[in-house]
Scaffold this active site. Structure first.
Site, mmCIF file in Angstrom:
data_model
loop_
_atom_site.group_PDB
_atom_site.id
_atom_site.type_symbol
_atom_site.label_atom_id
_atom_site.label_comp_id
_atom_site.label_asym_id
_atom_site.label_seq_id
_atom_site.Cartn_x
_atom_site.Cartn_y
_atom_site.Cartn_z
ATOM 1 N N LYS A 185 -7.544 -29.176 -22.390
ATOM 2 C CA LYS A 185 -8.465 -28.951 -23.503
ATOM 3 C C LYS A 185 -7.871 -30.291 -24.227
ATOM 4 O O LYS A 185 -8.014 -31.787 -23.856
ATOM 5 C CB LYS A 185 -7.044 -28.401 -24.554
ATOM 6 C CG LYS A 185 -7.175 -27.915 -26.047
ATOM 7 C CD LYS A 185 -7.560 -26.852 -25.537
ATOM 8 C CE LYS A 185 -8.849 -25.925 -27.322
ATOM 9 N NZ LYS A 185 -8.275 -23.888 -27.083
ATOM 10 N N ASP A 235 -14.274 -24.495 -29.487
ATOM 11 C CA ASP A 235 -12.596 -24.428 -29.914
ATOM 12 C C ASP A 235 -13.227 -24.494 -31.859
ATOM 13 O O ASP A 235 -14.152 -24.383 -31.498
ATOM 14 C CB ASP A 235 -11.326 -24.716 -29.576
ATOM 15 C CG ASP A 235 -9.992 -24.322 -30.035
ATOM 16 O OD1 ASP A 235 -9.749 -23.339 -29.090
ATOM 17 O OD2 ASP A 235 -9.085 -25.046 -30.648
HETATM 18 P P1 NDP Z 1 -13.553 -21.553 -35.992
HETATM 19 O O1 NDP Z 1 -14.298 -22.862 -35.644
HETATM 20 O O2 NDP Z 1 -15.046 -20.805 -35.156
HETATM 21 O O3 NDP Z 1 -13.156 -21.233 -37.428
HETATM 22 C C1 NDP Z 1 -12.245 -22.151 -37.141
HETATM 23 C C2 NDP Z 1 -11.446 -20.999 -39.164
HETATM 24 O O4 NDP Z 1 -9.713 -21.371 -39.072
HETATM 25 C C3 NDP Z 1 -11.701 -21.096 -39.954
HETATM 26 O O5 NDP Z 1 -12.298 -19.479 -40.586
HETATM 27 C C4 NDP Z 1 -11.458 -22.527 -41.393
HETATM 28 O O6 NDP Z 1 -11.520 -22.373 -41.986
HETATM 29 C C5 NDP Z 1 -9.835 -22.154 -40.476
HETATM 30 N N1 NDP Z 1 -8.790 -23.211 -39.904
HETATM 31 C C6 NDP Z 1 -9.005 -23.683 -39.412
HETATM 32 N N2 NDP Z 1 -8.343 -25.111 -39.340
HETATM 33 C C7 NDP Z 1 -7.917 -24.607 -40.184
HETATM 34 C C8 NDP Z 1 -6.661 -25.693 -41.133
HETATM 35 N N3 NDP Z 1 -5.751 -26.657 -40.676
HETATM 36 N N4 NDP Z 1 -6.224 -24.591 -41.890
HETATM 37 C C9 NDP Z 1 -6.499 -23.805 -42.834
HETATM 38 N N5 NDP Z 1 -7.342 -22.531 -42.058
HETATM 39 C C10 NDP Z 1 -8.445 -23.324 -40.957
HETATM 40 O O7 NDP Z 1 -12.786 -21.456 -35.229
HETATM 41 P P2 NDP Z 1 -12.547 -20.498 -33.836
HETATM 42 O O8 NDP Z 1 -12.579 -19.062 -34.375
HETATM 43 O O9 NDP Z 1 -13.025 -20.206 -32.900
HETATM 44 O O10 NDP Z 1 -10.611 -20.421 -33.588
HETATM 45 C C11 NDP Z 1 -9.880 -20.034 -34.349
HETATM 46 C C12 NDP Z 1 -8.589 -20.505 -33.650
HETATM 47 O O11 NDP Z 1 -8.105 -19.730 -32.207
HETATM 48 C C13 NDP Z 1 -7.661 -21.679 -32.811
HETATM 49 O O12 NDP Z 1 -6.558 -21.990 -32.755
HETATM 50 C C14 NDP Z 1 -8.590 -21.776 -31.353
HETATM 51 O O13 NDP Z 1 -7.466 -22.726 -30.906
HETATM 52 C C15 NDP Z 1 -8.363 -19.992 -30.794
HETATM 53 N N6 NDP Z 1 -9.362 -19.109 -30.556
HETATM 54 C C16 NDP Z 1 -10.116 -19.865 -29.741
HETATM 55 C C17 NDP Z 1 -11.103 -19.419 -28.713
HETATM 56 C C18 NDP Z 1 -12.504 -19.266 -28.473
HETATM 57 O O14 NDP Z 1 -12.672 -18.825 -28.029
HETATM 58 N N7 NDP Z 1 -13.003 -19.861 -29.721
HETATM 59 C C19 NDP Z 1 -10.380 -18.925 -27.713
HETATM 60 C C20 NDP Z 1 -8.802 -18.870 -27.566
HETATM 61 C C21 NDP Z 1 -7.656 -19.611 -28.613
HETATM 62 P P3 NDP Z 1 -12.834 -23.628 -42.240
HETATM 63 O O15 NDP Z 1 -13.334 -22.952 -42.204
HETATM 64 O O16 NDP Z 1 -11.893 -24.263 -44.464
HETATM 65 O O17 NDP Z 1 -12.001 -25.331 -42.217
HETATM 66 O O1 2IT Z 2 -7.573 -21.798 -26.560
HETATM 67 C C1 2IT Z 2 -8.947 -20.649 -26.155
HETATM 68 O O2 2IT Z 2 -8.524 -20.703 -24.753
HETATM 69 C C2 2IT Z 2 -10.293 -21.400 -26.193
HETATM 70 N N1 2IT Z 2 -10.668 -22.226 -27.390
HETATM 71 C C3 2IT Z 2 -11.040 -21.320 -25.325
HETATM 72 C C4 2IT Z 2 -11.177 -21.735 -23.526
HETATM 73 C C5 2IT Z 2 -12.719 -21.307 -22.890
HETATM 74 O O3 2IT Z 2 -12.865 -22.467 -21.794
HETATM 75 O O4 2IT Z 2 -13.296 -20.428 -22.980
#
Ligand code: NDP
Ligand code: 2IT
Length: 450
Positions: free
Chosen positions: A131, A171
């Site tokens: 990561k 992420d």
């Molecule tokens: P994005 O940046 O697309 O969206 C993040 C969302 O979470 C936004 O709505 C944001 O609000 C909110 N957010 C972020 N930080 C905070 C905080 N500290 N407090 C409150 N709200 C918060 O990210 P993703 O959707 O990609 O990721 C969301 C989660 O999913 C994370 O935990 C990530 O690690 C996990 N994840 C993502 C994957 C991927 O493929 N993208 C894969 C597996 C897990 P705001 O716009 O106000 O910041």
């Molecule tokens: O938390 C996660 O699994 C991710 N942000 C996706 C990682 C990836 O390599 O696609």
């Protein structure tokens, strides 16, 4: 020393881990959650007992930390800190996302890299765990500022990654725009077109379904938990937090399966739309967040529903909850509220959204609780399929990828049942932790003392 009870061993192990990694609360939390279920398994299996395997698996292979300088639109020079935690490559190249958010610290990236190692093991694909990211805040920055930051970040990172070494992706704060800027810079610096990043644009080596994969996979996994009990998500009222990539496609797939999603949130609060976030309303939400980069309250203004400033959605009654924003967004008292209001299933789209008290309450209440390393593994799984397509220099169609994703989520569910069944009730936390552990631990043992 192995005669001590497992809980005493966990306590002793955690004292050592905290001493070696001071001031890293998120990392401690992620390890402790795993240790409670894996330690008894280790103590029951002779081959793991005296191999120091948990000590080795909680020590990253290496960590790279670097300065990232860039120039903003006003001509000011800015400095951020960049990181890559290469946690464990026992079963494949390091693989995991990059996070750009002001809250990024070494502790956060170590917890994410540790979790990623187990998650990637569960996907059935050959990927190790890593990561990275930076404390850079993309919010409010122009496209050109983001580009300059991404290029500067990659100018440092490129020497540490590669298709057979370490393959980053997106992420929080890193989506298609950022991956594309970084891939462009990687290609420029190395002179090679290789699959060194995933989540790329479709016309330059990206995979169909990758954008949707984490959210879709989360819902496929949660639906599997329902199916295991002879039920389904159809007709269920669902509460979702977040409104980014994972939340959007969690909402979309719940809609496909006949559920109704009544909330979404961002860091400023949540909206409650009892009629469901569907059709044109979901498209509005995607455009608001992905293109206009606006605030969730604008959804409430547009559709005349409520916006609760500074609140999370867990007090809204539902049968299934999907925390999809960030770590530690759902606490013990929230879990109690959810269960008291009739919540019977949780699919963790975010990484470690529930704290340990919340997890314990869900498990004790026999909620079907899909922990993040199982429930959100669909994203990295399709990243793995992007790597495969890049190596083969071809691209699969949407249907093929969706079937593969569904099969992977079914396989993860099956592994959880194999290791987590407790007299007919599945403890998915235990199942995911042990199943993820076994594959990595066996590889490490096979390599000897590494
Ligand atoms: P994005 O940046 O697309 O969206 C993040 C969302 O979470 C936004 O709505 C944001 O609000 C909110 N957010 C972020 N930080 C905070 C905080 N500290 N407090 C409150 N709200 C918060 O990210 P993703 O959707 O990609 O990721 C969301 C989660 O999913 C994370 O935990 C990530 O690690 C996990 N994840 C993502 C994957 C991927 O493929 N993208 C894969 C597996 C897990 P705001 O716009 O106000 O910041
Ligand atoms: O938390 C996660 O699994 C991710 N942000 C996706 C990682 C990836 O390599 O696609």
């Amino acid at each position: 020393m192995w005669d001590e009870s497992s809980e005493a061993m966990v306590e002793k192990f955690m004292i050592g881990l905290k001493r070696r990694n001071p001031g890293e609360p998120e990392f401690h939390q992620a390890v402790e959650e795993v240790a409670h279920t894996v330690m008894p398994f280790v103590l029951n299996h002779e081959k793991y007992k005296n191999a120091g395997i948990l000590e080795r698996m909680t020590e990253p292979d290496r960590i790279v930390i670097f300065r990232v300088c860039w120039e903003d639109d006003q001509g000011n020079i800015r400095a951020n800190r960049g990181y890559r935690v290469q946690f464990n490559n026992s079963i494949g190249p390091y693989k995991g996302g990059l996070r750009f958010h002001p809250s990024v610290t070494l502790s956060v990236l170590k917890f994410l890299g540790f979790e990623q190692t187990f998650k990637n093991s569960l996907t059935t694909l050959p990927m190790g765990g890593g990561k990275g990211g930076a404390d850079f805040n993309p919010k409010g920055k122009s496209d050109r500022e983001v580009m300059r930051f991404c290029q500067s970040f990659m100018t440092q990172l490129f020497r540490h990654i590669g298709p057979n070494i370490d393959v980053p992706a997106g992420d929080i704060g890193v989506g298609g725009r950022e991956v594309s800027y970084m891939f462009g810079q990687y290609k420029r610096l190395t002179g090679e077109f290789t699959g060194a990043l995933t989540g790329k644009g479709i016309s330059f080596g990206g995979s169909l379904i990758r954008t949707e994969a984490t959210g879709y996979g989360n819902v496929y996994f949660t639906n599997e938990m329902f199916k295991h009990k002879g039920d389904s998500l159809e007709g269920k009222t669902c509460v979702v937090s977040g409104s980014g990539n994972v939340a959007q496609y969690t909402i979309e797939k719940i809609n496909h399966l006949g559920g109704t999603v009544v909330t979404a949130s961002d860091s400023s609060g949540f909206i409650h739309d009892p009629s469901g976030i569907k059709d044109e309303k979901l498209e509005f939400l995607k455009d608001l967040k992905n293109n206009k980069r606006g605030r969730i309250s604008e959804y409430a203004d547009k559709y005349g529903c409520t916006f609760q400033s500074g609140q999370r959605p867990w007090a809204v009654p539902c049968q299934a909850a999907f925390p999809c924003a960030t770590q530690n967004e759902l606490f013990g008292e929230d879990a109690q509220t959810l269960v008291n209001n009739g919540c019977i299933a949780v699919g963790e789209g975010a990484n470690m959204p529930s704290n340990i008290d919340a997890i314990n309450h869900f498990v004790k209440s026999k909620v079907m609780f899909g922990p993040s390393k199982a429930a959100n593994a669909g994203g990295v799984a399709v990243s793995g399929l992007e790597m495969t397509q890049n190596s083969m220099r071809l691209s699969w169609d949407r249907e093929e990828l969706d079937v593969r994703l569904q099969n992977i989520m079914k396989s993860i569910h099956k592994q959880c049942v194999t290791y987590g069944d407790e007299n007919g009730h599945v403890n998915y936390v235990k199942g995911a932790n042990i199943a993820g552990f076994v594959k990595v631990a066996d590889a490490m043992l096979a390599y000897g003392v590494v």
